[in-house]
Design a protein around this motif. Sequence first.
Motif, PDB file in Angstrom:
ATOM      1  N   GLU A  52      -9.706  10.758  15.914  1.00  0.00           N
ATOM      2  CA  GLU A  52      -9.394   9.351  15.684  1.00  0.00           C
ATOM      3  C   GLU A  52      -8.052   9.178  14.983  1.00  0.00           C
ATOM      4  OE1 GLU A  52     -12.999   6.562  15.178  1.00  0.00           O
ATOM      5  OE2 GLU A  52     -13.249   8.182  13.713  1.00  0.00           O
ATOM      6  N   VAL A  53      -7.418   8.037  15.255  1.00  0.00           N
ATOM      7  CA  VAL A  53      -6.182   7.686  14.569  1.00  0.00           C
ATOM      8  C   VAL A  53      -6.469   6.469  13.707  1.00  0.00           C
ATOM      9  CG1 VAL A  53      -3.860   6.760  14.862  1.00  0.00           C
ATOM     10  CG2 VAL A  53      -4.627   8.649  16.304  1.00  0.00           C
ATOM     11  N   VAL A  54      -6.133   6.583  12.429  1.00  0.00           N
ATOM     12  CA  VAL A  54      -6.388   5.464  11.513  1.00  0.00           C
ATOM     13  C   VAL A  54      -5.061   4.911  11.022  1.00  0.00           C
ATOM     14  CG1 VAL A  54      -6.692   7.073   9.570  1.00  0.00           C
ATOM     15  CG2 VAL A  54      -7.528   4.752   9.368  1.00  0.00           C
ATOM     16  N   LEU A  55      -4.985   3.587  10.972  1.00  0.00           N
ATOM     17  CA  LEU A  55      -3.800   2.907  10.436  1.00  0.00           C
ATOM     18  C   LEU A  55      -4.221   2.178   9.162  1.00  0.00           C
ATOM     19  CD1 LEU A  55      -0.820   1.936  10.798  1.00  0.00           C
ATOM     20  CD2 LEU A  55      -1.767  -0.047  11.991  1.00  0.00           C
ATOM     21  N   PHE A  56      -3.463   2.383   8.101  1.00  0.00           N
ATOM     22  CA  PHE A  56      -3.830   1.752   6.829  1.00  0.00           C
ATOM     23  C   PHE A  56      -2.580   1.321   6.082  1.00  0.00           C
ATOM     24  CE2 PHE A  56      -2.669   5.285   4.028  1.00  0.00           C
ATOM     25  CZ  PHE A  56      -2.665   6.363   4.902  1.00  0.00           C
ATOM     26  N   SER A  57      -2.797   0.464   5.091  1.00  0.00           N
ATOM     27  CA  SER A  57      -1.688   0.038   4.232  1.00  0.00           C
ATOM     28  C   SER A  57      -2.077   0.267   2.782  1.00  0.00           C
ATOM     29  CB  SER A  57      -1.373  -1.437   4.464  1.00  0.00           C
ATOM     30  OG  SER A  57      -2.431  -2.240   3.984  1.00  0.00           O
ATOM     31  N   ILE A  58      -1.056   0.374   1.945  1.00  0.00           N
ATOM     32  CA  ILE A  58      -1.280   0.548   0.511  1.00  0.00           C
ATOM     33  C   ILE A  58      -0.421  -0.479  -0.214  1.00  0.00           C
ATOM     34  CG2 ILE A  58      -1.243   2.189  -1.421  1.00  0.00           C
ATOM     35  CD1 ILE A  58      -0.659   4.325   0.867  1.00  0.00           C
ATOM     36  N   THR A  59      -1.011  -1.164  -1.151  1.00  0.00           N
ATOM     37  CA  THR A  59      -0.205  -2.064  -1.974  1.00  0.00           C
ATOM     38  C   THR A  59      -0.769  -2.108  -3.383  1.00  0.00           C
ATOM     39  OG1 THR A  59       0.958  -4.184  -1.969  1.00  0.00           O
ATOM     40  CG2 THR A  59      -1.413  -4.246  -1.506  1.00  0.00           C
ATOM     41  N   GLU A  60      -0.054  -2.769  -4.231  1.00  0.00           N
ATOM     42  CA  GLU A  60      -0.472  -2.890  -5.627  1.00  0.00           C
ATOM     43  C   GLU A  60      -0.311  -4.338  -6.068  1.00  0.00           C
ATOM     44  OE1 GLU A  60       1.996  -2.835  -8.707  1.00  0.00           O
ATOM     45  OE2 GLU A  60       0.989  -1.348  -9.962  1.00  0.00           O
ATOM     46  N   GLU A  61      -1.294  -4.801  -6.797  1.00  0.00           N
ATOM     47  CA  GLU A  61      -1.237  -6.166  -7.312  1.00  0.00           C
ATOM     48  C   GLU A  61      -2.049  -6.242  -8.600  1.00  0.00           C
ATOM     49  OE1 GLU A  61      -2.017 -10.584  -5.392  1.00  0.00           O
ATOM     50  OE2 GLU A  61      -2.132  -8.819  -4.112  1.00  0.00           O
ATOM     51  N   ASP A  62      -1.497  -6.863  -9.623  1.00  0.00           N
ATOM     52  CA  ASP A  62      -2.197  -7.054 -10.896  1.00  0.00           C
ATOM     53  C   ASP A  62      -2.835  -5.762 -11.415  1.00  0.00           C
ATOM     54  OD1 ASP A  62      -1.523  -9.732 -10.766  1.00  0.00           O
ATOM     55  OD2 ASP A  62      -3.369 -10.269  -9.703  1.00  0.00           O
ATOM     56  N   GLY A  63      -2.062  -4.677 -11.366  1.00  0.00           N
ATOM     57  CA  GLY A  63      -2.550  -3.426 -11.934  1.00  0.00           C
ATOM     58  C   GLY A  63      -3.608  -2.720 -11.116  1.00  0.00           C
ATOM     59  N   LYS A  64      -3.781  -3.146  -9.869  1.00  0.00           N
ATOM     60  CA  LYS A  64      -4.758  -2.466  -9.014  1.00  0.00           C
ATOM     61  C   LYS A  64      -4.100  -2.024  -7.713  1.00  0.00           C
ATOM     62  CE  LYS A  64      -9.059  -4.402 -10.695  1.00  0.00           C
ATOM     63  NZ  LYS A  64     -10.111  -5.409 -10.463  1.00  0.00           N
ATOM     64  N   LEU A  65      -4.567  -0.876  -7.226  1.00  0.00           N
ATOM     65  CA  LEU A  65      -4.078  -0.340  -5.958  1.00  0.00           C
ATOM     66  C   LEU A  65      -5.094  -0.647  -4.867  1.00  0.00           C
ATOM     67  CD1 LEU A  65      -2.861   3.124  -7.274  1.00  0.00           C
ATOM     68  CD2 LEU A  65      -1.395   1.389  -6.226  1.00  0.00           C
ATOM     69  N   TYR A  66      -4.580  -0.978  -3.691  1.00  0.00           N
ATOM     70  CA  TYR A  66      -5.451  -1.319  -2.562  1.00  0.00           C
ATOM     71  C   TYR A  66      -5.071  -0.520  -1.330  1.00  0.00           C
ATOM     72  CZ  TYR A  66      -6.540  -5.372  -5.462  1.00  0.00           C
ATOM     73  OH  TYR A  66      -6.924  -6.185  -6.497  1.00  0.00           O
ATOM     74  N   ILE A  67      -6.056   0.080  -0.698  1.00  0.00           N
ATOM     75  CA  ILE A  67      -5.871   0.702   0.616  1.00  0.00           C
ATOM     76  C   ILE A  67      -6.644  -0.150   1.614  1.00  0.00           C
ATOM     77  CG2 ILE A  67      -6.336   2.705   2.079  1.00  0.00           C
ATOM     78  CD1 ILE A  67      -6.325   4.447  -0.455  1.00  0.00           C
ATOM     79  N   GLN A  68      -5.919  -0.699   2.564  1.00  0.00           N
ATOM     80  CA  GLN A  68      -6.547  -1.581   3.555  1.00  0.00           C
ATOM     81  C   GLN A  68      -6.565  -0.891   4.915  1.00  0.00           C
ATOM     82  OE1 GLN A  68      -6.169  -5.524   2.826  1.00  0.00           O
ATOM     83  NE2 GLN A  68      -7.800  -5.752   4.335  1.00  0.00           N
ATOM     84  N   PHE A  69      -7.705  -0.953   5.600  1.00  0.00           N
ATOM     85  CA  PHE A  69      -7.813  -0.334   6.921  1.00  0.00           C
ATOM     86  C   PHE A  69      -7.515  -1.371   7.988  1.00  0.00           C
ATOM     87  CE2 PHE A  69     -10.146   2.153   3.931  1.00  0.00           C
ATOM     88  CZ  PHE A  69      -9.717   3.440   4.228  1.00  0.00           C
ATOM     89  N   LEU A  70      -6.559  -1.066   8.857  1.00  0.00           N
ATOM     90  CA  LEU A  70      -6.001  -2.114   9.711  1.00  0.00           C
ATOM     91  C   LEU A  70      -6.459  -2.087  11.159  1.00  0.00           C
ATOM     92  CD1 LEU A  70      -2.366  -1.929   8.309  1.00  0.00           C
ATOM     93  CD2 LEU A  70      -4.158  -3.555   7.679  1.00  0.00           C
ATOM     94  N   ASN A  71      -6.854  -0.936  11.677  1.00  0.00           N
ATOM     95  CA  ASN A  71      -7.199  -0.904  13.106  1.00  0.00           C
ATOM     96  C   ASN A  71      -8.699  -0.744  13.343  1.00  0.00           C
ATOM     97  OD1 ASN A  71      -7.213   1.751  12.243  1.00  0.00           O
ATOM     98  ND2 ASN A  71      -6.443   2.583  14.174  1.00  0.00           N
ATOM     99  N   GLY A  72      -9.471  -1.289  12.427  1.00  0.00           N
ATOM    100  CA  GLY A  72     -10.919  -1.358  12.643  1.00  0.00           C
ATOM    101  C   GLY A  72     -11.663  -0.057  12.446  1.00  0.00           C
ATOM    102  N   LYS A  73     -10.963   0.982  11.961  1.00  0.00           N
ATOM    103  CA  LYS A  73     -11.646   2.254  11.777  1.00  0.00           C
ATOM    104  C   LYS A  73     -11.780   2.554  10.289  1.00  0.00           C
ATOM    105  CE  LYS A  73     -10.240   4.010  16.193  1.00  0.00           C
ATOM    106  NZ  LYS A  73      -9.647   5.097  16.960  1.00  0.00           N
ATOM    107  N   PHE A  74     -13.008   2.478   9.806  1.00  0.00           N
ATOM    108  CA  PHE A  74     -13.201   2.751   8.373  1.00  0.00           C
ATOM    109  C   PHE A  74     -14.614   3.227   8.069  1.00  0.00           C
ATOM    110  CE2 PHE A  74     -13.098  -1.824   9.250  1.00  0.00           C
ATOM    111  CZ  PHE A  74     -14.377  -2.225   8.939  1.00  0.00           C
ATOM    112  N   ASN A  75     -15.061   4.254   8.797  1.00  0.00           N
ATOM    113  CA  ASN A  75     -16.334   4.852   8.420  1.00  0.00           C
ATOM    114  C   ASN A  75     -16.124   5.726   7.176  1.00  0.00           C
ATOM    115  OD1 ASN A  75     -15.465   7.495   9.155  1.00  0.00           O
ATOM    116  ND2 ASN A  75     -15.956   7.037  11.294  1.00  0.00           N
ATOM    117  N   LYS A  76     -17.213   6.288   6.668  1.00  0.00           N
ATOM    118  CA  LYS A  76     -17.097   7.004   5.396  1.00  0.00           C
ATOM    119  C   LYS A  76     -16.137   8.188   5.458  1.00  0.00           C
ATOM    120  CE  LYS A  76     -19.685   8.878   1.515  1.00  0.00           C
ATOM    121  NZ  LYS A  76     -18.579   9.793   1.247  1.00  0.00           N
ATOM    122  N   ALA A  77     -16.198   8.941   6.574  1.00  0.00           N
ATOM    123  CA  ALA A  77     -15.316  10.114   6.705  1.00  0.00           C
ATOM    124  C   ALA A  77     -13.849   9.681   6.650  1.00  0.00           C
ATOM    125  CB  ALA A  77     -15.619  10.834   8.009  1.00  0.00           C
ATOM    126  N   ILE A  78     -13.547   8.588   7.317  1.00  0.00           N
ATOM    127  CA  ILE A  78     -12.165   8.084   7.329  1.00  0.00           C
ATOM    128  C   ILE A  78     -11.758   7.620   5.933  1.00  0.00           C
ATOM    129  CG2 ILE A  78     -10.702   6.189   8.152  1.00  0.00           C
ATOM    130  CD1 ILE A  78     -12.111   6.445  10.871  1.00  0.00           C
TER     131      ILE A  78
END
Length: 299
Positions: A52-78
């Motif tokens: 599988e190919v996973v596309l994600f983004s990382i950003t930071e806001e108000d002292g917190k880091l976020y990883i967002q999954f963008l192409n609908g693939k986000f099972n536990k292994a991913i």
Amino acid sequence: MQWEDKQTYLEAGSPSHFRFDETLVFLKRSDQEILHLVKGRTVFKALRLEDEVVLFSITEEDGKLYIQFLNGKFNKAIKDFVADYVTKWFDLERDVEPFYQLAQQDPYLKDLVKTYSGLRVVGIPDLFEAFVWAIAGQQINLTFAYTLKRRFVQRFGEKLDWEGETYWIFPQPAVIADVNIEIVRDLQFSSRKAEYVLDIAKKMRDGTLSLQELEEKSYPELKKALLSIRGIGAWTADYVLMKCFQMPNAFPIADAGIHQALKQQLSWKPTVEEIANIAKNWAGWEAYATIFLWRSLYE
DNA sequence: CACCAGGCAAACC
DNA sequence: GGTTTGCATGGT
């Protein structure tokens, strides 16, 4: 590093002595970089894991880091794989407090840690990528090194097209192991560098060289193992130990950039012996001293 | 036109 | 054994 599972994204508290904006400065340093994309204060990246190919983004806001999954693939292994990747990529798990303690007392580092406070090692978690990047970059300027990497990835890597952008993924060793060496030479790798890269690709494909096996070793054992590989000398071994194995004591002491950065402070070019002497005070944190010195070179 | 770049291995005294 | 040389090309 605790990443909290929020279904389509992961969230974690930003560690102390970490400035996301310093990481962004590093990630944006070449306009030829195609293994990630920075838009505003968000990083986008694609990775392959198994089939599988996973596309994600990382950003930071108000002292917190976020990883967002963008192409609908986000099972536990991913999620586990990406969380681990990002944690290593930005060296988020490290307690760097001891480094700041020593750096504040160090004549060569005290101003740098103030100016670039929160800078961390931006790693290369993929071992094969770390090898290829380090070998490609030997004894050439960074601009040309990025040109070589871009050509290599565009020739042999795979890509994901998503909402008008192209996300490139670094090729697997198995792909490179079987390519004709002439094709790599045509990208303007020297014959030697092309040989080194193909040798390493074959070793990794065959399993005689693997991250799992190497991860077990201590610093001196690991360095010895790396030095036994053709194309890996002292500089490359320490560079890979720093960027892929996240070893804070890795120290590519012969590095031209380290010499140049210290030259600016001393106003003469130090010898390796002088640098070794200066670096006694950095014991255990040589890799962090190195990245702050490198950082001082790009304004 | 030299000389240096996020060096290395092989050839050579 | 320590030292020199070829590799590749862009920047200064």
